[in-house]
Design an enzyme around this catalytic site. Structure first.
Site, PDB file in Angstrom:
ATOM      1  N   CYS A  30      84.407 -73.543  31.292  1.00 56.67           N
ATOM      2  CA  CYS A  30      84.401 -72.232  30.648  1.00 56.67           C
ATOM      3  C   CYS A  30      84.323 -71.090  31.652  1.00 56.67           C
ATOM      4  O   CYS A  30      84.549 -69.928  31.287  1.00 56.67           O
ATOM      5  CB  CYS A  30      83.224 -72.133  29.686  1.00 56.67           C
ATOM      6  SG  CYS A  30      83.041 -73.573  28.615  1.00 56.67           S
ATOM      7  N   CYS A  88      76.953 -70.598  16.822  1.00 60.44           N
ATOM      8  CA  CYS A  88      77.965 -71.282  17.636  1.00 60.44           C
ATOM      9  C   CYS A  88      79.243 -70.451  17.713  1.00 60.44           C
ATOM     10  O   CYS A  88      79.689 -69.881  16.712  1.00 60.44           O
ATOM     11  CB  CYS A  88      78.300 -72.644  17.031  1.00 60.44           C
ATOM     12  SG  CYS A  88      76.866 -73.695  16.688  1.00 60.44           S
ATOM     13  N   LYS A 134      80.492 -65.433  20.979  1.00 59.14           N
ATOM     14  CA  LYS A 134      80.090 -65.753  19.618  1.00 59.14           C
ATOM     15  C   LYS A 134      81.052 -65.198  18.573  1.00 59.14           C
ATOM     16  O   LYS A 134      81.374 -65.873  17.602  1.00 59.14           O
ATOM     17  CB  LYS A 134      78.673 -65.210  19.366  1.00 59.14           C
ATOM     18  CG  LYS A 134      78.220 -65.281  17.924  1.00 59.14           C
ATOM     19  CD  LYS A 134      78.151 -66.727  17.427  1.00 59.14           C
ATOM     20  CE  LYS A 134      78.151 -66.812  15.926  1.00 59.14           C
ATOM     21  NZ  LYS A 134      79.455 -66.632  15.297  1.00 59.14           N
ATOM     22  N   HIS A 156      86.158 -67.590  22.092  1.00 58.11           N
ATOM     23  CA  HIS A 156      85.982 -68.328  23.353  1.00 58.11           C
ATOM     24  C   HIS A 156      87.171 -69.254  23.631  1.00 58.11           C
ATOM     25  O   HIS A 156      87.054 -70.470  23.510  1.00 58.11           O
ATOM     26  CB  HIS A 156      84.685 -69.117  23.298  1.00 58.11           C
ATOM     27  CG  HIS A 156      84.342 -69.848  24.555  1.00 58.11           C
ATOM     28  ND1 HIS A 156      84.732 -69.425  25.810  1.00 58.11           N
ATOM     29  CD2 HIS A 156      83.633 -71.000  24.758  1.00 58.11           C
ATOM     30  CE1 HIS A 156      84.285 -70.276  26.719  1.00 58.11           C
ATOM     31  NE2 HIS A 156      83.616 -71.244  26.106  1.00 58.11           N
TER      32      HIS A 156
END
Length: 385
Positions: free
Chosen positions: A84, A207, A328, A332
């Site tokens: 990431c 998540c 969030k 992502h």
């Protein structure tokens, strides 16, 4: 060594675009980055550094040249994979190339298409960034990993589910003002705390989503930057690595790589946490934002919930955090996330952030984490104010 500046930046929307090609998404981000700078074109770019995990197995080899060629760039291209944190590291590599004098203009960015996979396949690709033998192959998901961190934090500091939810509520409110956000809607504290449990104590609203998207940043030397008005100086950048597996670390309530990367960036810039005006932090799960507050020195250990309760990190607070919506709610797309944070900071520092503009911001911090903390990169941008 000479200074490096961000002179332009652009991104696609983050969301679910399963019919899009990763090549076309990246080309759009590049086009928008170039369009943000009047007087700079493809011919001025000396090289490119791009970040991607390579979800789904598409074009694993030479995927960097594949996207830059499609974007109309015939330049040396390096692909970075650090989970990431891939494009955060790509930006760092671009800064190093410019500061060293090897290049005058470097394009740094990232891309990912994730929603064209089944849920099981996406879970597999997300899991490859964890420790393979003792985490992924034994069934541990990333939600499960961060749930362990959340549980340990709650036990150590008497934090509650509502403390996690406040980060989600704040970031959804910010994303509602961001036209590029994947989840651009508001939610309440009850929505977040009362949602279905994903991995106790994390609920669905704690998540980040599985997203597609791309982002691109133009990093230039001070000589080139002097030709343009809307620039942000790279005041400091730091990176660090740590053990990939959470179980191998001494503590579950901090990410040492974040601490080390931040310390390097602060030292390079000659500033401290108290000088930061706004931050984009890596909140893949709500607990990650709380840990970031403490790892980056915004507060003492165990005090992150208090910052949220008091509104310190709200968009109109003393230290706005994730005004983009964060991972969030902005989304992502793994390889694009770090560069996307830099895009947001550049817009904020040059007054281009529209409805989510933070007033009088001069020093912005981007914090990008790979996996559960195996890698981290922190970048400090300084505006011209």
């Amino acid at each position: 060594m000479r200074d490096a500046y961000v002179v332009g930046a652009g991104q696609t929307a983050f969301g679910a675009f399963p019919r899009e090609s990763y090549r076309s998404l990246f080309a759009t981000a590049v086009e928008r980055a170039l369009a943000s700078v009047d007087g700079l074109d493809r011919g001025d770019v000396d090289e490119a550094v791009v970040g991607t995990l390579g979800v789904g197995g598409r074009q694993i080899g030479l995927s960097g040249p594949a996207v830059t060629e499609h974007a109309g760039l015939s330049v040396p291209t390096t692909r970075v994979e650090n989970a990431c944190a891939a494009s955060g590291y790509a930006v760092r590599n671009a800064v190093q190339a410019v500061k060293s004098g090897m290049a005058d203009v470097v394009l740094a960015g990232g891309y990912e298409v994730m929603t064209d996979l089944s849920g099981d396949a996406a879970k597999y690709w997300l899991g490859v960034s964890g420790e393979t033998e003792w985490e992924r192959l034994t069934g541990t998901t990333f939600a499960g990993t961060y749930a362990q961190m959340a549980g340990a934090y709650a036990e150590a500091y008497d934090a509650t589910v509502d403390d996690l939810s406040r980060a989600a509520v704040k970031n959804h409110a910010n994303a509602a003002k961001n036209p590029h956000a994947h989840l651009g809607f508001e939610c309440s504290l009850d929505d977040a705390s009362g949602a279905a449990t994903v991995a106790d104590p994390l609920t669905l609203y704690h998540c980040c989503p599985t997203s597609d998207g791309a982002a691109a940043v133009l990093v230039a030397s001070e000589e080139v930057a002097a030709e343009f008005d809307d620039t942000a100086r790279v005041a400091g950048v730091g990176a660090a690595s740590d053990r990939v597996g959470l179980f191998e670390r001494e503590s579950y309530t901090s990410i040492p790589a974040s601490e080390d990367a931040a310390a390097t960036a602060y030292e390079m810039a000659g500033v401290g946490p108290g000088d930061v005006d706004l931050a984009e932090v890596h909140d893949c799960f709500a607990i990650a934002e709380l840990l970031a507050y403490e790892d980056l020195g915004f507060c003492e250990r165990g005090e992150a919930p208090e910052l949220l309760r008091e509104g310190v990190t709200d968009a109109d607070g003393d230290l706005p955090v994730n005004v983009s919506g964060g991972l969030k709610a902005k989304g992502h797309p793994i390889g694009a996330t770090g560069a996307g944070q830099i895009v947001e900071l550049w817009k904020q520092l040059t007054g281009r952030a529209g409805d989510r503009q933070v007033a009088d911001a001069n020093l912005g911090l981007a914090h990008n984490v790979g996996g559960s903390g195996g890698a981290a990169v922190v970048t400090l941008l300084e505006g011209g104010a």
